[in-house]
Design an enzyme around this catalytic site. Structure first.
Site, PDB file in Angstrom:
ATOM      1  N   HIS A  54       1.061  -2.396   6.798  1.00 41.79           N
ATOM      2  CA  HIS A  54      -0.316  -2.502   6.303  1.00 41.79           C
ATOM      3  C   HIS A  54      -0.293  -2.799   4.818  1.00 41.79           C
ATOM      4  CE1 HIS A  54      -4.497  -1.363   5.364  1.00 41.79           C
ATOM      5  NE2 HIS A  54      -3.981  -0.720   4.337  1.00 41.79           N
TER       6      HIS A  54
ATOM      7  N   TYR B  11      -9.498   3.250   9.495  1.00 46.57           N
ATOM      8  CA  TYR B  11      -9.852   1.872   9.869  1.00 46.57           C
ATOM      9  C   TYR B  11     -11.345   1.720  10.198  1.00 46.57           C
ATOM     10  CZ  TYR B  11      -4.996   0.200   9.989  1.00 46.57           C
ATOM     11  OH  TYR B  11      -3.719  -0.202   9.654  1.00 46.57           O
TER      12      TYR B  11
ATOM     13  N   GLU C 192      -7.521   4.089  -0.322  1.00 46.98           N
ATOM     14  CA  GLU C 192      -6.499   4.324   0.704  1.00 46.98           C
ATOM     15  C   GLU C 192      -5.392   5.246   0.184  1.00 46.98           C
ATOM     16  OE1 GLU C 192      -7.375   0.130   3.060  1.00 46.98           O
ATOM     17  OE2 GLU C 192      -5.441   0.386   2.087  1.00 46.98           O
TER      18      GLU C 192
ATOM     19  N   LYS D 156       4.196   0.720   9.836  1.00 44.04           N
ATOM     20  CA  LYS D 156       3.452   1.160  11.027  1.00 44.04           C
ATOM     21  C   LYS D 156       4.400   1.698  12.109  1.00 44.04           C
ATOM     22  CE  LYS D 156      -0.460  -1.977  10.288  1.00 44.04           C
ATOM     23  NZ  LYS D 156      -1.333  -3.009  10.910  1.00 44.04           N
TER      24      LYS D 156
ATOM     25  N   ASN E 247       2.179  -5.086  13.964  1.00 43.04           N
ATOM     26  CA  ASN E 247       2.630  -6.034  12.939  1.00 43.04           C
ATOM     27  C   ASN E 247       3.333  -5.379  11.751  1.00 43.04           C
ATOM     28  OD1 ASN E 247       0.367  -4.924  11.835  1.00 43.04           O
ATOM     29  ND2 ASN E 247      -0.692  -6.844  11.419  1.00 43.04           N
TER      30      ASN E 247
END
Ligand code: IDP
Ligand code: MG
Length: 141
Positions: free
Chosen positions: A116, A50, A127, A10, A113
């Site tokens: 993913h 998302y 995805e 990320k 965080n």
């Protein structure tokens, strides 16, 4: 149990320069990288990726963050890839992630965080297809 999962490094971990260490961890954990690219998602793409979380209170924060800078998109292969990658990254909140996991080592907080991971074989397939064409993946070796 499928062979494929979708991972992202990320924007927080790309910007901080931790992404090289994370790629190292991915290889050390036995994953084969079938496809990789760096891309800054548009807000529209982040919302689409998302969409399942669109009713959640953190949705705006999440899509703003995910479109704030480049991510590294990865199609990974390993036996039982989805579960293995979830085990490698640890819990969503780094404060709850087991020591040695990628989120425990590199994540800032529950939102930023570091990585993913897909949550099912079905979503892994969706995805990967969201970001990669078949020609961009190294398959059938
Ligand atoms: P996961 O990434 O471990 O599968 P999900 O519950 O699917 O976790 O949430 C997707 C992403 O949304 C998380 O990785 C994190 O970046 C963000 N997120 C989840 N919960 C929160 C929260 O409570 N505050 C801010 N961001 C959150
Ligand atoms: Mg999830």
């Amino acid at each position: 149990m499928g062979k494929y999962t979708f991972a992202m490094i990320k924007p927080d971990a790309v910007e901080s320069g931790k992404w090289g260490l994370i790629i190292n961890d991915i290889i050390a954990a036995g994953f084969t990288i079938l496809g990789a690219k760096m891309k800054r998602m548009s807000l529209t793409e982040a919302k689409a990726f998302y969409a399942v979380h669109s009713e959640r209170g953190f949705f705006c924060e999440l899509v703003d963050f995910m479109s704030s800078g480049p991510s590294i998109l990865l199609a990974l292969e390993k036996t039982d890839a989805v579960q293995s990658w979830r085990d490698t990254i640890g819990a969503t909140d780094p404060a709850e992630a087991k020591s040695g996991t990628i989120r425990a080592k590199y994540a800032e907080n529950k939102g930023r965080n570091a990585v993913h991971g897909s949550d099912s074989d079905e979503n892994a397939q969706k995805e990967i297809a969201f970001f990669f064409s078949e020609a961009e993946l190294i398959l059938n070796r």
